[in-house]
Scaffold this motif. Structure first.
Motif, PDB file in Angstrom:
ATOM      1  N   ILE A 115      -0.430 -16.842  21.897  1.00  0.00           N
ATOM      2  CA  ILE A 115      -0.710 -17.178  23.298  1.00  0.00           C
ATOM      3  C   ILE A 115      -0.207 -16.084  24.243  1.00  0.00           C
ATOM      4  O   ILE A 115      -0.750 -15.917  25.345  1.00  0.00           O
ATOM      5  CB  ILE A 115      -0.119 -18.556  23.693  1.00  0.00           C
ATOM      6  N   ALA A 116       0.818 -15.332  23.820  1.00  0.00           N
ATOM      7  CA  ALA A 116       1.315 -14.231  24.651  1.00  0.00           C
ATOM      8  C   ALA A 116       0.497 -12.963  24.463  1.00  0.00           C
ATOM      9  O   ALA A 116       0.742 -11.955  25.146  1.00  0.00           O
ATOM     10  CB  ALA A 116       2.791 -13.959  24.348  1.00  0.00           C
ATOM     11  N   ARG A 164      -4.154 -15.453  29.800  1.00  0.00           N
ATOM     12  CA  ARG A 164      -2.722 -15.358  29.551  1.00  0.00           C
ATOM     13  C   ARG A 164      -2.109 -16.741  29.337  1.00  0.00           C
ATOM     14  O   ARG A 164      -2.756 -17.763  29.524  1.00  0.00           O
ATOM     15  CB  ARG A 164      -2.021 -14.644  30.715  1.00  0.00           C
ATOM     16  N   ASN A 165      -0.841 -16.748  28.927  1.00  0.00           N
ATOM     17  CA  ASN A 165      -0.124 -17.991  28.680  1.00  0.00           C
ATOM     18  C   ASN A 165       0.681 -18.404  29.890  1.00  0.00           C
ATOM     19  O   ASN A 165       1.041 -17.590  30.756  1.00  0.00           O
ATOM     20  CB  ASN A 165       0.784 -17.849  27.463  1.00  0.00           C
ATOM     21  N   ILE A 218       2.855 -26.927  22.514  1.00  0.00           N
ATOM     22  CA  ILE A 218       1.981 -25.893  23.074  1.00  0.00           C
ATOM     23  C   ILE A 218       0.604 -26.511  23.255  1.00  0.00           C
ATOM     24  O   ILE A 218       0.061 -27.106  22.323  1.00  0.00           O
ATOM     25  CB  ILE A 218       1.893 -24.648  22.174  1.00  0.00           C
ATOM     26  N   LEU A 255      -3.320 -25.955  23.835  1.00  0.00           N
ATOM     27  CA  LEU A 255      -4.382 -24.969  23.663  1.00  0.00           C
ATOM     28  C   LEU A 255      -5.688 -25.516  24.241  1.00  0.00           C
ATOM     29  O   LEU A 255      -5.937 -26.724  24.177  1.00  0.00           O
ATOM     30  CB  LEU A 255      -4.618 -24.655  22.191  1.00  0.00           C
ATOM     31  N   PHE A 282      -6.833 -20.135  30.292  1.00  0.00           N
ATOM     32  CA  PHE A 282      -5.520 -19.686  29.816  1.00  0.00           C
ATOM     33  C   PHE A 282      -5.497 -19.717  28.297  1.00  0.00           C
ATOM     34  O   PHE A 282      -6.323 -20.361  27.651  1.00  0.00           O
ATOM     35  CB  PHE A 282      -4.406 -20.570  30.394  1.00  0.00           C
ATOM     36  N   SER A 283      -4.518 -19.012  27.722  1.00  0.00           N
ATOM     37  CA  SER A 283      -4.396 -18.982  26.263  1.00  0.00           C
ATOM     38  C   SER A 283      -3.584 -20.157  25.732  1.00  0.00           C
ATOM     39  O   SER A 283      -3.785 -20.593  24.596  1.00  0.00           O
ATOM     40  CB  SER A 283      -3.746 -17.672  25.816  1.00  0.00           C
ATOM     41  N   GLY A 284      -2.653 -20.658  26.527  1.00  0.00           N
ATOM     42  CA  GLY A 284      -1.821 -21.770  26.093  1.00  0.00           C
ATOM     43  C   GLY A 284      -0.787 -22.084  27.156  1.00  0.00           C
ATOM     44  O   GLY A 284      -0.469 -21.251  28.005  1.00  0.00           O
ATOM     45  N   VAL A 285      -0.254 -23.301  27.104  1.00  0.00           N
ATOM     46  CA  VAL A 285       0.798 -23.725  28.039  1.00  0.00           C
ATOM     47  C   VAL A 285       1.938 -24.297  27.218  1.00  0.00           C
ATOM     48  O   VAL A 285       1.744 -25.211  26.417  1.00  0.00           O
ATOM     49  CB  VAL A 285       0.299 -24.780  29.035  1.00  0.00           C
ATOM     50  N   ARG A 286       3.134 -23.784  27.421  1.00  0.00           N
ATOM     51  CA  ARG A 286       4.315 -24.233  26.704  1.00  0.00           C
ATOM     52  C   ARG A 286       4.945 -25.409  27.467  1.00  0.00           C
ATOM     53  O   ARG A 286       5.257 -25.304  28.646  1.00  0.00           O
ATOM     54  CB  ARG A 286       5.285 -23.069  26.609  1.00  0.00           C
ATOM     55  N   GLU A 301       7.280 -16.617  26.995  1.00  0.00           N
ATOM     56  CA  GLU A 301       6.619 -17.914  27.177  1.00  0.00           C
ATOM     57  C   GLU A 301       7.456 -18.879  28.009  1.00  0.00           C
ATOM     58  O   GLU A 301       7.057 -20.036  28.189  1.00  0.00           O
ATOM     59  CB  GLU A 301       6.343 -18.550  25.812  1.00  0.00           C
TER      60      GLU A 301
END
Length: 454
Positions: free
Chosen positions: A340-341, A355-356, A309, A311, A297-301, A397
């Motif tokens: 991230i989006a 994806r995020n 966030i 990474l 994944f690109s990131g998690v909020r 996000e």
């Protein structure tokens, strides 16, 4: 014969001899058992001490490797700074060439400046050669920690004591038992970007490094460039002024000091507190994110603003470069969601389809009212384990309560991947904030139980 036997028995006490021999045998056996168990106990203690020493030695080796990685990050930052100096000298060289077209006296002055500039350029190149990074030095994957928490810090107006509260909230969740699943799995990098002007940083560092949690922390300092050549106007919340751009550079320095230390990286600020059981929540979120996106994944909020966030560690340096490159275009708390989006072609080209994700509940609590990015007081943000929705976050996000599928899950996007279980236990949910009612598009609001109540 009878008389002789009686006389012989009275002369030699056979029974006494036998009893005495048995007693001696029992004493000998007891002493043997005693010395044997004493020896075993002594050997066990020595083995235990050797095992403790071995574990301590292994931990020192891990910390040494992490220090080497941090040193490499510093050298990388220095090398980038030298590159920036190269660019500045190139610009100066062009100005000198243009100015040299003037009068004879001006040409003489500029010839001297040109000589000084050439000398600076030569010294710059020598520094680059001597400050090269040994790329072969790295922390093996099996020795990496699970999570690095990066915290940039600056002195606050009126000496507001945010940093100590932030660090105390973290240490309250760090274990000292070696059999705890989180033991030495977290690394906290606190970077002071105003060296010599932040007495609270010095105080917190001294307190932590003298205590039982010193192996979890790295206190670093970096001189962040105060000025740049941007012509952005001041006072526009969506156009980065000089103060915001400097904050971006401070975040970049913190990221470069944190790269390579753990498998995941979490943005944090010095006026946010970990919510109760936040480390457990973050472990749950990262595990679920990897299950949801096996290819990465690109990131998690998990919180809001510049904070919260997650990474993948392998992206940290690239994202830091992205923030540095675009610091004049958008504030850092806009650039991170943008990345991230995958909202720019540059991000999409790098992420290659990753994806995020967005966690439903907030795991960090804001205690500050004065932002380091904006002058206005900050109020009205979600508390611990309240839902993270738009407009607190950007729609690209945020968990979406208006999608029926989202009401039975805590991770956005709410579609179920192939092989996803029909039911997945939700972490830290006493009652869901919105319950979808069958037979219509109505929603019933139910209050969340306070996470601070037992």
């Amino acid at each position: 014969t009878k008389n002789f036997s009686l006389r012989a028995s009275s002369r030699f006490p056979w029974v006494t001899v036998v009893v005495f021999a048995i007693a001696i045998a029992l004493v000998f056996e007891s002493l043997t058992v005693f010395f044997f168990y004493t020896y075993i106990d002594k050997e066990s203690k020595q083995l235990g001490e050797q095992r403790i020493q071995l574990e301590a030695s292994e931990q020192k080796n891990i910390l040494l490797k992490q220090e080497i990685v941090l040193m490499n990050s510093s050298i990388l930052a220095l090398t980038r700074g030298l590159g920036t100096a190269d660019q500045a000298m190139d610009k100066a060289d062009k100005h000198l060439i243009q100015s040299a077209l003037g009068s004879e006296s001006q040409r003489s002055i500029f010839a001297g400046l040109q000589a000084q500039l050439d000398k600076l350029n030569q010294e710059n190149q020598k520094l680059k050669l001597t400050k090269s990074v040994d790329s072969s030095v790295h922390i093996p994957a099996e020795n990496k920690r699970w999570l690095t928490i990066g915290i940039p810090t600056v002195p606050r107006k009126n000496n507001l004591d945010y940093l100590a509260q932030t660090v105390n909230a973290i240490t309250a969740q760090l274990p000292t038992r070696v059999d705890d699943p989180f033991y030495l799995k977290v690394y906290v990098v606190v970077l002071n970007n105003q060296p010599g002007a932040h007495p609270l940083f010095e105080s917190v560092r001294a307190s932590v490094e003298a205590g039982p949690f010193r192996a979890y922390f790295k206190f670093a300092e970096a001189h962040v460039q105060d000025r740049d050549d941007s012509t952005n106007p001041e006072g526009n919340a969506n156009v980065p002024g000089s103060k915001v751009r400097r904050q971006t550079r401070a975040v970049v320095a913190m990221m470069r000091a944190s790269a390579g230390l753990a498998g995941h990286f979490l943005f944090m600020e010095d006026d946010f507190l970990l919510c109760p059981h936040a480390l457990r929540a973050l472990a749950y979120v990262t595990a679920k994110a990897h299950a949801h996106q096996p290819a990465g994944f690109s990131g998690v909020r998990v919180s809001y603003g510049l904070c919260g966030i997650i990474l993948p560690d392998e992206d940290v340096t690239t994202v830091a470069n992205y923030l540095e490159q675009h610091q004049a275009r958008r504030p850092p708390d806009h650039l991170l969601p943008e990345w991230i989006a995958g909202e720019t072609q540059q991000a999409r080209d790098y992420l290659k389809g990753r994806r995020n994700l967005g966690y439903r509940f907030n795991v960090l609590r804001h205690i500050g009212t004065t932002s380091t990015l904006r002058e206005a007081h900050q109020v009205g943000f979600p508390g611990c384990y309240e839902e993270l929705v738009s407009p607190v976050l950007f729609e690209a996000e945020a968990w979406n309560p208006h999608q029926p599928a989202c009401l039975s899950t805590d991770l956005w996007p709410c579609d179920r991947p192939t092989g996803w279980p029909a039911a997945w236990p939700l972490f830290q949910v006493a009652t869901k904030g919105a319950q979808f009612l069958a037979g219509g598009a109505q929603h019933l609001h139910m209050d969340l139980v306070s996470p601070h109540e037992t």
